[in-house]
Design a protein around this motif. Sequence first.
Motif, short mmCIF file in Angstrom:
data_model
loop_
_atom_site.label_atom_id
_atom_site.label_comp_id
_atom_site.label_asym_id
_atom_site.label_seq_id
_atom_site.Cartn_x
_atom_site.Cartn_y
_atom_site.Cartn_z
N UNK A 24 0.70 -1.39 -0.11
CA UNK A 24 -0.01 0.02 -0.03
C UNK A 24 0.94 1.44 -0.14
N UNK A 25 1.86 1.24 0.93
CA UNK A 25 2.89 2.42 0.83
C UNK A 25 3.47 2.68 -0.69
N UNK A 26 3.87 1.66 -1.21
CA UNK A 26 4.33 1.79 -2.40
C UNK A 26 3.32 2.36 -3.63
N UNK A 27 2.13 1.87 -3.58
CA UNK A 27 1.19 2.36 -4.33
C UNK A 27 0.71 3.93 -3.92
N UNK A 28 0.66 4.19 -2.66
CA UNK A 28 0.58 5.58 -2.28
C UNK A 28 1.82 6.37 -2.89
N UNK A 64 -3.11 5.06 4.31
CA UNK A 64 -3.02 3.87 3.57
C UNK A 64 -4.28 3.26 3.20
N UNK A 65 -5.31 3.43 3.98
CA UNK A 65 -6.68 3.02 3.41
C UNK A 65 -7.16 3.62 2.36
N UNK A 66 -6.87 4.66 1.99
CA UNK A 66 -7.23 5.33 0.63
C UNK A 66 -6.98 4.72 -0.41
N UNK A 67 -5.90 3.72 -0.56
CA UNK A 67 -5.57 3.07 -1.50
C UNK A 67 -6.63 1.90 -1.56
N UNK A 68 -6.93 1.20 -0.34
CA UNK A 68 -8.16 0.15 -0.33
C UNK A 68 -9.25 0.69 -0.96
N UNK A 69 -9.65 2.05 -0.58
CA UNK A 69 -11.03 2.39 -1.13
C UNK A 69 -10.89 2.70 -2.53
N UNK A 128 -5.70 -9.16 -4.20
CA UNK A 128 -5.40 -8.71 -2.87
C UNK A 128 -4.40 -9.90 -2.39
N UNK A 129 -3.27 -9.43 -1.94
CA UNK A 129 -2.11 -10.18 -1.62
C UNK A 129 -1.92 -10.13 -0.23
N UNK A 130 -2.53 -10.82 0.60
CA UNK A 130 -2.55 -10.93 1.96
C UNK A 130 -1.34 -10.60 2.60
N UNK A 131 -1.07 -9.55 3.67
CA UNK A 131 0.14 -9.41 4.09
C UNK A 131 1.02 -8.59 3.44
N UNK A 132 0.58 -8.09 1.99
CA UNK A 132 1.55 -7.32 1.20
C UNK A 132 0.69 -6.12 0.65
N UNK A 133 -0.40 -6.47 -0.21
CA UNK A 133 -1.00 -5.35 -0.72
C UNK A 133 -1.69 -5.87 -1.96
N UNK A 134 -1.24 -5.38 -3.34
CA UNK A 134 -2.18 -5.76 -4.35
C UNK A 134 -1.33 -5.98 -5.65
N UNK A 135 -1.85 -6.92 -6.37
CA UNK A 135 -1.20 -6.96 -7.79
C UNK A 135 -2.29 -7.37 -8.92
N UNK A 136 -1.66 -7.13 -9.94
CA UNK A 136 -2.41 -7.10 -11.21
C UNK A 136 -2.07 -8.28 -11.91
N UNK A 137 -3.14 -9.20 -12.14
CA UNK A 137 -2.77 -10.27 -12.99
C UNK A 137 -3.75 -10.60 -14.04
#
Length: 82
Positions: free
Chosen positions: A23-27, A39-44, A66-75
């Motif tokens: 999330x921090x990297x995406x922010x 960081x929750x702004x990313x989730x929204x 959603x990658x649990x414990x990490x963040x997100x990925x595009x697949x």
Amino acid sequence: MLGPTEFNLLKFFMLHPERAHARKQILQQIWGNNACVDARTVDVSIRRLRKTLKNFHPVYSDLIQTVRGTGYRFSPRYLLAA
């Protein structure tokens, strides 16, 4: 229709497929280092992007995982299996 934030998120993910991003990297990539957002702004924003993608086609909402414990990925590989 994608808003500017969702567009930038999708573009970022498409440029880095199959890679998990915190999330921090995406922010930092989307809002910049000086942004005063949580960081929750990313989730929204991810939720809004998924909803918009689902309106185009239901399977598209699964492109961003959603990658649990990490963040997100595009697949995009998920589309090939569907």
